[in-house]
Motif scaffolding. Structure first.
Motif, PDB file in Angstrom:
ATOM      1  N   GLU A   1       6.283   9.427   8.850  1.00 48.18           N
ATOM      2  CA  GLU A   1       6.442   8.676   7.614  1.00 48.18           C
ATOM      3  C   GLU A   1       5.980   9.595   6.498  1.00 48.18           C
ATOM      4  OE1 GLU A   1       4.767   4.734   7.938  1.00 48.18           O
ATOM      5  OE2 GLU A   1       6.358   4.221   9.358  1.00 48.18           O
TER       6      GLU A   1
ATOM      7  N   ARG B   1       2.467   9.600  -3.432  1.00 47.61           N
ATOM      8  CA  ARG B   1       1.709   8.667  -4.272  1.00 47.61           C
ATOM      9  C   ARG B   1       1.552   9.257  -5.671  1.00 47.61           C
ATOM     10  NH1 ARG B   1      -1.108   5.273  -0.517  1.00 47.61           N
ATOM     11  NH2 ARG B   1      -1.018   6.188   1.562  1.00 47.61           N
TER      12      ARG B   1
ATOM     13  N   ALA C   1      -3.527   3.404  -4.558  1.00 53.37           N
ATOM     14  CA  ALA C   1      -3.295   2.026  -4.097  1.00 53.37           C
ATOM     15  C   ALA C   1      -3.388   2.031  -2.571  1.00 53.37           C
ATOM     16  CB  ALA C   1      -1.907   1.522  -4.527  1.00 53.37           C
ATOM     17  N   GLY C   2      -3.354   0.839  -1.995  1.00 57.07           N
ATOM     18  CA  GLY C   2      -3.214   0.671  -0.553  1.00 57.07           C
ATOM     19  C   GLY C   2      -4.203   1.470   0.271  1.00 57.07           C
TER      20      GLY C   2
ATOM     21  N   PHE D   1      -4.736   4.573   0.526  1.00 55.75           N
ATOM     22  CA  PHE D   1      -5.416   5.675  -0.178  1.00 55.75           C
ATOM     23  C   PHE D   1      -6.702   5.154  -0.823  1.00 55.75           C
ATOM     24  CE2 PHE D   1      -6.513   8.314  -3.755  1.00 55.75           C
ATOM     25  CZ  PHE D   1      -6.226   9.609  -3.354  1.00 55.75           C
TER      26      PHE D   1
ATOM     27  N   ASP E   1       0.196   4.151  13.073  1.00 54.11           N
ATOM     28  CA  ASP E   1       0.729   5.174  12.146  1.00 54.11           C
ATOM     29  C   ASP E   1      -0.362   6.076  11.560  1.00 54.11           C
ATOM     30  OD1 ASP E   1       3.156   3.875  12.577  1.00 54.11           O
ATOM     31  OD2 ASP E   1       3.174   2.858  10.646  1.00 54.11           O
TER      32      ASP E   1
ATOM     33  N   LYS F   1       7.352   5.379   0.800  1.00 58.10           N
ATOM     34  CA  LYS F   1       7.460   6.000   2.125  1.00 58.10           C
ATOM     35  C   LYS F   1       8.914   6.327   2.404  1.00 58.10           C
ATOM     36  CE  LYS F   1       8.377   3.719   5.643  1.00 58.10           C
ATOM     37  NZ  LYS F   1       9.589   3.466   6.458  1.00 58.10           N
TER      38      LYS F   1
ATOM     39  N   ASP G   1      10.287  -3.039   0.287  1.00 56.85           N
ATOM     40  CA  ASP G   1       9.539  -2.990   1.564  1.00 56.85           C
ATOM     41  C   ASP G   1       8.790  -1.669   1.709  1.00 56.85           C
ATOM     42  OD1 ASP G   1      10.567  -5.416   2.398  1.00 56.85           O
ATOM     43  OD2 ASP G   1      11.220  -4.679   4.364  1.00 56.85           O
ATOM     44  N   THR G   2       9.326  -0.612   1.117  1.00 56.53           N
ATOM     45  CA  THR G   2       8.841   0.737   1.416  1.00 56.53           C
ATOM     46  C   THR G   2       8.281   1.464   0.191  1.00 56.53           C
ATOM     47  OG1 THR G   2      11.039   1.672   1.066  1.00 56.53           O
ATOM     48  CG2 THR G   2      10.511   0.989   3.316  1.00 56.53           C
ATOM     49  N   CYS G   3       8.214   0.754  -0.927  1.00 57.33           N
ATOM     50  CA  CYS G   3       7.683   1.353  -2.156  1.00 57.33           C
ATOM     51  C   CYS G   3       6.687   0.371  -2.777  1.00 57.33           C
ATOM     52  CB  CYS G   3       8.785   1.553  -3.204  1.00 57.33           C
ATOM     53  SG  CYS G   3      10.202   2.532  -2.699  1.00 57.33           S
ATOM     54  N   ARG G   4       5.792   0.889  -3.620  1.00 57.58           N
ATOM     55  CA  ARG G   4       5.013  -0.008  -4.486  1.00 57.58           C
ATOM     56  C   ARG G   4       5.563   0.121  -5.900  1.00 57.58           C
ATOM     57  NH1 ARG G   4       0.422   1.335  -1.064  1.00 57.58           N
ATOM     58  NH2 ARG G   4      -0.121  -0.599   0.024  1.00 57.58           N
TER      59      ARG G   4
HETATM   60  P1  TMP Z   1      -0.200   2.662   2.319  1.00 56.17           P
HETATM   61  O1  TMP Z   1      -0.939   2.726   1.024  1.00 56.17           O
HETATM   62  O2  TMP Z   1      -0.416   1.375   3.063  1.00 56.17           O
HETATM   63  O3  TMP Z   1      -0.429   3.871   3.159  1.00 56.17           O
HETATM   64  O4  TMP Z   1       1.361   2.651   1.952  1.00 56.17           O
HETATM   65  C1  TMP Z   1       1.948   3.700   1.225  1.00 56.17           C
HETATM   66  C2  TMP Z   1       3.415   3.373   0.939  1.00 56.17           C
HETATM   67  O5  TMP Z   1       4.164   3.304   2.136  1.00 56.17           O
HETATM   68  C3  TMP Z   1       3.633   2.014   0.253  1.00 56.17           C
HETATM   69  O6  TMP Z   1       4.599   2.194  -0.752  1.00 56.17           O
HETATM   70  C4  TMP Z   1       4.150   1.115   1.317  1.00 56.17           C
HETATM   71  C5  TMP Z   1       4.814   2.046   2.284  1.00 56.17           C
HETATM   72  N1  TMP Z   1       4.676   1.643   3.690  1.00 56.17           N
HETATM   73  C6  TMP Z   1       5.788   1.490   4.474  1.00 56.17           C
HETATM   74  O7  TMP Z   1       6.902   1.654   4.011  1.00 56.17           O
HETATM   75  N2  TMP Z   1       5.611   1.160   5.786  1.00 56.17           N
HETATM   76  C7  TMP Z   1       4.392   0.965   6.343  1.00 56.17           C
HETATM   77  O8  TMP Z   1       4.290   0.668   7.525  1.00 56.17           O
HETATM   78  C8  TMP Z   1       3.229   1.138   5.504  1.00 56.17           C
HETATM   79  C9  TMP Z   1       1.854   0.949   6.070  1.00 56.17           C
HETATM   80  C10 TMP Z   1       3.431   1.488   4.194  1.00 56.17           C
END
Ligand code: TMP
Length: 236
Positions: A90, A94, A98-99, A101, A129, A177, A197-200
């Motif tokens: 993955e 960033r 956030a999250g 980090f 992961d 991600k 789903d995959t971005c903030r």
């Molecule tokens: P994180 O801060 O939880 O590591 O997430 C970083 C970015 O990755 C956030 O934009 C959400 C995305 N993400 C996924 O697409 N799949 C995942 O399983 C996780 C944990 C995060």
């Protein structure tokens, strides 16, 4: 193009074979999971939004020089893509803390970085992961150094493109991600999806969260956030 047998079912998508061995059809589900599948739910309309947003962005990225798996959108939820073997990394960029980090380093969310951060996680739910260095990825033969360099270059190109595209819609790209795949001839292409789903995504003015964190953190109005992002980016 028609769907043949199902090859794979992931948490958010199903993949079907086609008559062409180099092409598959992905079908986006409304299913949502978080915390490695521990939390489960449904986000109504998510599959259609994520499919269309991913295709919209991948076509623009291809024009900007990032090769992708995109071939043709079939309908609301289904798209023909190149068949790839996914590099099990993955790729996370960033721009703002956030999250995981913020949690890992004990800092607040919302610190704007002078320079974007880049990291890999090993794509393995059973191991949650884990963060993985480039050296470990090469040691485990998940990718070669050349592939890692290419993936890094493409990921930063995606960041530059996406950041600007979103800013024009009043959205801050906090982090995201990506996943890359290898086609049958060994070419590295951007695969998977680019979606809430995959971005903030944070509203640039109010800081309101417009992504899957609304589901992960039970913030309410999850569907509304996905629809708002679709409207802002694609005008629908
Ligand atoms: P994180 O801060 O939880 O590591 O997430 C970083 C970015 O990755 C956030 O934009 C959400 C995305 N993400 C996924 O697409 N799949 C995942 O399983 C996780 C944990 C995060």
């Amino acid at each position: 193009m028609e769907k043949l047998q199902q090859l794979y079912e992931g948490k958010a998508k199903k993949v079907y074979a086609t008559a062409d061995p180099d092409l598959v059809i992905v079908s986006y589900k409304d299913d949502a999971t978080a915390f490695d599948g521990l939390k489960k739910g449904t986000i109504l309309g998510k599959g259609a939004i994520n499919n269309q947003m991913t295709n919209f962005l991948m076509q623009k990225l291809a024009a900007a020089g990032v090769p992708t798996h995109f071939v043709e959108e079939l309908n609301e939820r289904e798209t023909v893509v190149k068949k790839v073997s996914i590099v099990p990394l993955e790729v996370i960029i960033r721009n703002v803390s956030a999250g995981s980090f913020a949690k890992r380093y004990g800092v607040k969310e919302g610190i704007v970085f002078d320079s974007p951060s880049f990291e890999f996680s090993y794509k393995n739910d059973d191991l949650h992961d884990p963060l993985m260095s480039e050296y470990h990825a090469v040691a485990l033969k998940l990718a070669t150094w050349e592939e890692i360099e290419l993936i890094r270059k493409y990921a930063f190109q995606v960041n530059d493109f996406l950041k600007a595209e979103l800013l024009a819609c009043g959205v801050t790209l906090v982090d995201f991600k990506l996943e890359f795949g290898k086609t049958s001839d060994g070419t590295i292409v951007l695969a998977d999806e680019i979606s809430p789903d995959t971005c903030r995504f944070w509203d640039a003015r109010t800081g309101e969260k417009l992504d899957k964190d609304r589901f992960r953190r039970d913030l309410g109005n999850v569907e509304g956030a996905y629809q708002e992002m679709a409207r802002r980016l694609m005008g629908r």
